[in-house]
Design a protein around this motif. Sequence first.
Motif, mmCIF file in Angstrom:
data_model
loop_
_atom_site.group_PDB
_atom_site.id
_atom_site.type_symbol
_atom_site.label_atom_id
_atom_site.label_comp_id
_atom_site.label_asym_id
_atom_site.label_seq_id
_atom_site.Cartn_x
_atom_site.Cartn_y
_atom_site.Cartn_z
ATOM 1 N N ARG A 143 -23.912 33.500 89.499
ATOM 2 C CA ARG A 143 -24.660 34.188 90.555
ATOM 3 C C ARG A 143 -23.699 35.057 91.349
ATOM 4 O O ARG A 143 -22.686 34.566 91.833
ATOM 5 N N HIS A 144 -24.044 36.318 91.495
ATOM 6 C CA HIS A 144 -23.151 37.241 92.202
ATOM 7 C C HIS A 144 -23.846 37.786 93.444
ATOM 8 O O HIS A 144 -24.996 38.212 93.368
ATOM 9 N N HIS A 145 -23.116 37.767 94.560
ATOM 10 C CA HIS A 145 -23.670 38.293 95.810
ATOM 11 C C HIS A 145 -22.879 39.534 96.193
ATOM 12 O O HIS A 145 -21.756 39.426 96.671
ATOM 13 N N PRO A 146 -23.462 40.718 95.921
ATOM 14 C CA PRO A 146 -22.708 41.956 96.129
ATOM 15 C C PRO A 146 -22.221 42.095 97.577
ATOM 16 O O PRO A 146 -22.872 41.617 98.505
ATOM 17 N N ARG A 147 -21.060 42.756 97.731
ATOM 18 C CA ARG A 147 -20.477 42.968 99.062
ATOM 19 C C ARG A 147 -21.256 44.018 99.829
ATOM 20 O O ARG A 147 -21.593 45.082 99.299
ATOM 21 N N PHE A 148 -21.503 43.718 101.104
ATOM 22 C CA PHE A 148 -22.193 44.663 101.992
ATOM 23 C C PHE A 148 -21.298 45.879 102.239
ATOM 24 O O PHE A 148 -20.104 45.743 102.483
ATOM 25 N N ALA A 170 -21.821 53.062 89.193
ATOM 26 C CA ALA A 170 -20.978 53.937 90.028
ATOM 27 C C ALA A 170 -20.419 55.124 89.235
ATOM 28 O O ALA A 170 -20.388 56.251 89.724
ATOM 29 N N ALA A 171 -20.000 54.886 87.991
ATOM 30 C CA ALA A 171 -19.359 55.957 87.211
ATOM 31 C C ALA A 171 -20.326 57.111 86.951
ATOM 32 O O ALA A 171 -19.977 58.283 87.123
ATOM 33 N N SER A 172 -21.555 56.791 86.565
ATOM 34 C CA SER A 172 -22.476 57.889 86.256
ATOM 35 C C SER A 172 -22.971 58.565 87.534
ATOM 36 O O SER A 172 -23.376 59.722 87.517
ATOM 37 N N MET A 173 -22.932 57.843 88.676
ATOM 38 C CA MET A 173 -23.364 58.451 89.940
ATOM 39 C C MET A 173 -22.381 59.499 90.425
ATOM 40 O O MET A 173 -22.739 60.440 91.110
ATOM 41 N N PRO A 178 -24.969 45.301 79.190
ATOM 42 C CA PRO A 178 -23.606 45.087 79.664
ATOM 43 C C PRO A 178 -23.466 45.640 81.083
ATOM 44 O O PRO A 178 -24.008 46.709 81.383
ATOM 45 N N ALA A 179 -22.772 44.905 81.948
ATOM 46 C CA ALA A 179 -22.591 45.387 83.323
ATOM 47 C C ALA A 179 -21.487 46.428 83.351
ATOM 48 O O ALA A 179 -20.420 46.215 82.776
ATOM 49 N N PRO A 180 -21.741 47.577 84.016
ATOM 50 C CA PRO A 180 -20.636 48.531 84.189
ATOM 51 C C PRO A 180 -19.588 47.921 85.133
ATOM 52 O O PRO A 180 -19.905 46.972 85.866
ATOM 53 N N PRO A 181 -18.348 48.453 85.131
ATOM 54 C CA PRO A 181 -17.296 47.858 85.963
ATOM 55 C C PRO A 181 -17.640 47.847 87.461
ATOM 56 O O PRO A 181 -17.244 46.954 88.182
ATOM 57 N N LYS A 182 -18.379 48.885 87.901
ATOM 58 C CA LYS A 182 -18.722 48.926 89.330
ATOM 59 C C LYS A 182 -20.183 49.307 89.499
ATOM 60 O O LYS A 182 -20.654 50.272 88.894
ATOM 61 N N GLU A 224 -21.868 46.796 97.038
ATOM 62 C CA GLU A 224 -21.132 47.123 95.813
ATOM 63 C C GLU A 224 -20.720 45.831 95.132
ATOM 64 O O GLU A 224 -20.580 44.784 95.781
ATOM 65 N N LEU A 225 -20.545 45.918 93.827
ATOM 66 C CA LEU A 225 -20.168 44.742 93.047
ATOM 67 C C LEU A 225 -19.299 45.198 91.890
ATOM 68 O O LEU A 225 -19.678 46.114 91.150
ATOM 69 N N ASP A 226 -18.111 44.579 91.749
ATOM 70 C CA ASP A 226 -17.218 44.873 90.618
ATOM 71 C C ASP A 226 -17.302 43.713 89.637
ATOM 72 O O ASP A 226 -17.125 42.558 90.016
ATOM 73 N N LEU A 227 -17.581 44.026 88.384
ATOM 74 C CA LEU A 227 -17.700 42.983 87.358
ATOM 75 C C LEU A 227 -16.855 43.358 86.155
ATOM 76 O O LEU A 227 -16.713 44.544 85.834
ATOM 77 N N GLN A 228 -16.325 42.350 85.469
ATOM 78 C CA GLN A 228 -15.584 42.606 84.230
ATOM 79 C C GLN A 228 -16.129 41.740 83.104
ATOM 80 O O GLN A 228 -16.293 40.524 83.283
#
Length: 554
Positions: A461-466, A533-536, A412-416, A494-498
Amino acid sequence: PARHFDTRTTEPISFFLSGLEELLAWQPDGNDDFNVSAVPLAKRQPPLHSKRPRTLVCHDMRGGYLEDRFIQGSATRNPYVFYHWRYIDIFVYFSHHTVTIPPVCWTNAAHRNGVPVLGTFITEWTDGQKLCEAFLAGGEEAYHAVSEQLARIAQHYRFDGWLVNMENTLSAAAVANLPRFLRHLTAQVHSAVPGGLVIWYDSVLQNGALRWQNELNEENRVFFNACDGLFTNYNWKEEHLERTRALAGPRHTDVYVGIDVFARGDVIGGGFDTDKSLRLIRQHGLSAAIFAPGWVYEHLGEENFLHNENKFWGSLAEYLPTHSICTLPLATSFSLGMGTSRFLAGKEEEAGSWYDLSAQDIQPLYPEREGRLSTSCCLQDAWCGGSSLRVQGTIPPGEERVAVRLFSLQMPAPPKLFLTLLYKLEGPHPDKFAVALELTTWDSGTCHEGNVTSLPEPNSRHHPRFLPAPPPGLAKLLADCNRGSHGWTSRCYELDLQDCSLRDLSLLVSRHQPSPQETPFTCLLGEVRVLDAASMAASPAQVQSLMASQLWWQ
């Protein structure tokens, strides 16, 4: 003691046990702390016990315990390394010593890549016969003592079980106890080692005779039923596979059909024809045991080893189901655990050959498309460690970009997510190209990027933001964002996914200008990281109960 330390240099070394007395006398010893694996077995998908056919690799090279015995590494030129971990399920370290404890560097490298490691318990010739009679022909106390010791050894050194190989005849009394011994050993290993395994080699029959069957049949089935799997001998034909499949029933993936890469005896194919054997095995839905793939190194020579190794495993890739990473963080600088120099932050710190498999990083898929794409190790330049990943390919005429799949993911993808990339473009016109990362997700009606109002991406396909600069609080971790050095370019995203599930991580190479010609490119990858991001944001655990012992001040 000579068992634990090299008599010449006093460096700690990995070791084996010879004979029954040494096995029964073994107990944990402060001197063997170096031999305990420091890397827990990483989770991967699908898990080992899923019903798809598996691939076992049995490493047998020149008697074993070569330069790989030096626990803290050695200055070996052109060493043998294995790095196609994504394609295999089980790694066996084989030698002709009674109790082969896998050198800890192999366990560390395999575990980091999600592959369990088995040692070998072998008896052979007249001495083997005597040894078997000594512990199998009597009462259960004797064989219980042996199985308990073997389980204890696997638990202590943190490897994952045993291949049992008895290549000598057995008396009626000994063979009657053999299935009981295997059942007890299997139960002991399962309770001592989570996910532990015991596999039996096709040699002795239920009447005690030594006759290799090259299949599962009524003569050896009793041993298969007593443990986790059977590793067959190598001289099989298709009818052996048909009979094996029928007799194994629902346990057909627990039969590992042997392929000798050296092609000794009457075999379907070894060497660069190994794919012929593997194709037949897979047609019958069976697992495979690839014996001595070090053929590439021993037979074809060390000089061109990395090129030949990629060619060998590339020729089998069609029949080797790959594995997915299922936990974050994922961070790798692609080091093979060897090099001709050591690099740090893109700079050569120290020239000179080195070899230490414990320092091998998480390995990617090694995709090959004939003439269009190749991925290989580059020893001449690296960001960190001994090597980088060289990706060479062409962008076809009229197309803008090409995606090179580096990792298969299943989680599962984390939110960020934060992603980081360090790369270097080689060749005459590096400014023609842009390099980025692409994440794909499994198709689902709910998965989308960013906030609730944004639409699902077409074909996921997701292209994360620079990210031009790291967010506050992560400045230390993402310090290199947009900095780079020594010709390396550093990028953070960074990439935000839901409600998404991660599927693949790919390198995207695109050209700025469309072109009617095909455009060749070469890109070195120095490091890739995918971070939740959350665990970082959480502070790392403090190191506790640190101890130093056996100090000599000089």
